[in-house]
Design an enzyme around this catalytic site. Structure first.
Site, PDB file in Angstrom:
ATOM      1  N   MET A 183      -8.418  -2.209   9.964  1.00  0.00           N
ATOM      2  CA  MET A 183      -7.809  -2.730  11.183  1.00  0.00           C
ATOM      3  C   MET A 183      -6.876  -1.736  11.900  1.00  0.00           C
ATOM      4  O   MET A 183      -6.158  -2.150  12.804  1.00  0.00           O
ATOM      5  CB  MET A 183      -7.059  -4.039  10.856  1.00  0.00           C
ATOM      6  CG  MET A 183      -7.974  -5.097  10.256  1.00  0.00           C
ATOM      7  SD  MET A 183      -7.137  -6.643   9.818  1.00  0.00           S
ATOM      8  CE  MET A 183      -6.713  -7.273  11.430  1.00  0.00           C
TER       9      MET A 183
ATOM     10  N   ASP B 247     -12.775  -5.246  -0.966  1.00  0.00           N
ATOM     11  CA  ASP B 247     -13.632  -6.440  -0.822  1.00  0.00           C
ATOM     12  C   ASP B 247     -14.889  -6.008  -0.080  1.00  0.00           C
ATOM     13  O   ASP B 247     -14.967  -4.886   0.404  1.00  0.00           O
ATOM     14  CB  ASP B 247     -12.879  -7.533  -0.030  1.00  0.00           C
ATOM     15  CG  ASP B 247     -12.433  -7.015   1.343  1.00  0.00           C
ATOM     16  OD1 ASP B 247     -11.275  -6.570   1.451  1.00  0.00           O
ATOM     17  OD2 ASP B 247     -13.253  -6.987   2.280  1.00  0.00           O
TER      18      ASP B 247
ATOM     19  N   GLU C  74       0.824  -1.219   0.000  1.00  0.00           N
ATOM     20  CA  GLU C  74       0.000   0.000   0.000  1.00  0.00           C
ATOM     21  C   GLU C  74       0.853   1.261   0.000  1.00  0.00           C
ATOM     22  O   GLU C  74       0.363   2.331  -0.337  1.00  0.00           O
ATOM     23  CB  GLU C  74      -0.926   0.009   1.223  1.00  0.00           C
ATOM     24  CG  GLU C  74      -1.961  -1.090   1.190  1.00  0.00           C
ATOM     25  CD  GLU C  74      -2.710  -1.210   2.498  1.00  0.00           C
ATOM     26  OE1 GLU C  74      -3.941  -1.294   2.466  1.00  0.00           O
ATOM     27  OE2 GLU C  74      -2.076  -1.251   3.572  1.00  0.00           O
TER      28      GLU C  74
HETATM   29  N1  ADE Z   1      -9.048  -4.408   5.027  1.00  0.00           N
HETATM   30  C1  ADE Z   1      -9.449  -4.706   3.771  1.00  0.00           C
HETATM   31  N2  ADE Z   1     -10.480  -5.556   3.785  1.00  0.00           N
HETATM   32  C2  ADE Z   1     -10.745  -5.812   5.091  1.00  0.00           C
HETATM   33  C3  ADE Z   1     -11.674  -6.627   5.754  1.00  0.00           C
HETATM   34  N3  ADE Z   1     -12.550  -7.366   5.080  1.00  0.00           N
HETATM   35  N4  ADE Z   1     -11.649  -6.651   7.123  1.00  0.00           N
HETATM   36  C4  ADE Z   1     -10.756  -5.913   7.811  1.00  0.00           C
HETATM   37  N5  ADE Z   1      -9.844  -5.135   7.225  1.00  0.00           N
HETATM   38  C5  ADE Z   1      -9.832  -5.069   5.883  1.00  0.00           C
END
Ligand code: ADE
Length: 255
Positions: A195, A219, A15
């Site tokens: 996170m 996602d 990233e």
């Molecule tokens: N970062 C990118 N996708 C994530 C997900 N599904 N859960 C937590 N952090 C993320």
């Protein structure tokens, strides 16, 4: 007027790499197992760093940026899982406020409240939030130019949008529909889950340092999250982040 020294954080090397590629004069300094990259980006004094994944790693990194490197503002860039109804893969979310979804000291304190702070949500800085929003809007308007027609077609990014709203953070990669449904039910205004961001927001609040965060949706935080996430980070996220951060720094400051 002296220009501010900006801290630029991302959780993973993929990233941050494209940001580092745009820094002509960066040099490496290692501290607490992290590599910090002081240098310039778009003519601004910056310190770029990979925080590592999770709230503790991010909080430690933010503290070092502020205390050891003297940054005046922290920007976080990276990917997140989409939670809000219209938040699709490829969209960009600029956080207005952040909350730790796994903070729970109930019944001593209300669910999600950070003990000792009397609050669960930490606001981002309005000035930098606006600059990131404008930069993300500009980047999306030229998405084929930045990513190439193939990536735009493969990931269905032609109609990608920018959103402003609540981002939630926790020490868990959300990778089942049941989990993301539960988060949506508890926190209906949450647009995206990641996170690190809420931990950095708390540290910046403690030190009185402005903070803003931009996340590209990799996602939908559901059962296919792990597959979508890997492809997206490798093919798209890094280039997006670099473009948005650089454009945000380039805009004339109204601060
Ligand atoms: N970062 C990118 N996708 C994530 C997900 N599904 N859960 C937590 N952090 C993320």
């Amino acid at each position: 007027m002296t220009t501010p020294r900006m801290g630029i954080m991302a959780a993973m090397p993929q990233e941050l790499q494209a940001v580092l590629d745009l820094m002509p004069d960066e040099h490496r300094e290692t501290l607490a197992g992290r590599t910090f990259w002081p240098g310039h980006l778009a003519g601004q004094d910056v310190v770029a760093v990979v925080s590592g994944i999770g709230k503790v790693a991010a909080a430690t990194t933010a503290t070092l940026l502020i205390e050891r490197f003297g940054v005046d503002c922290v920007l976080f860039t990276g990917v997140a899982g989409g939670l809000g109804p219209g938040v699709a893969v490829g969209d960009v979310v600029v956080a207005t406020q952040l909350l730790q979804h796994d903070m729970d000291a109930s019944p001593l304190f209300p669910r999600h409240e950070v003990p000792g702070y009397g609050r669960s949500r930490f606001d981002t800085d309005p000035h930098w939030r606006q600059r990131l929003t404008d930069a993300a809007t500009a980047a999306l308007a030229q998405i084929e130019h930045h990513l190439g027609a193939k990536a735009v077609a493969d990931f269905g990014l032609a109609h990608a949008k920018v959103h402003n709203g609540t981002v939630i953070s926790g020490d868990r990669f959300v990778a089942t529909r049941a989990e993301s449904d539960a988060l949506r039910q508890q926190l209906p205004d949450a647009l995206a889950v990641e996170m690190e961001g809420a931990a950095v927001a708390q540290v910046c609040h403690d030190f009185g340092v402005p903070f803003a965060a931009v996340r590209t949706i990799s996602d939908r935080a559901d059962d296919s999250a792990h597959v979508d996430f890997g492809r997206f980070v490798a093919d798209v996220a890094a280039r997006y982040s670099a473009q948005v951060v650089m454009t945000a720094l380039q805009q004339p400051s109204t601060a």
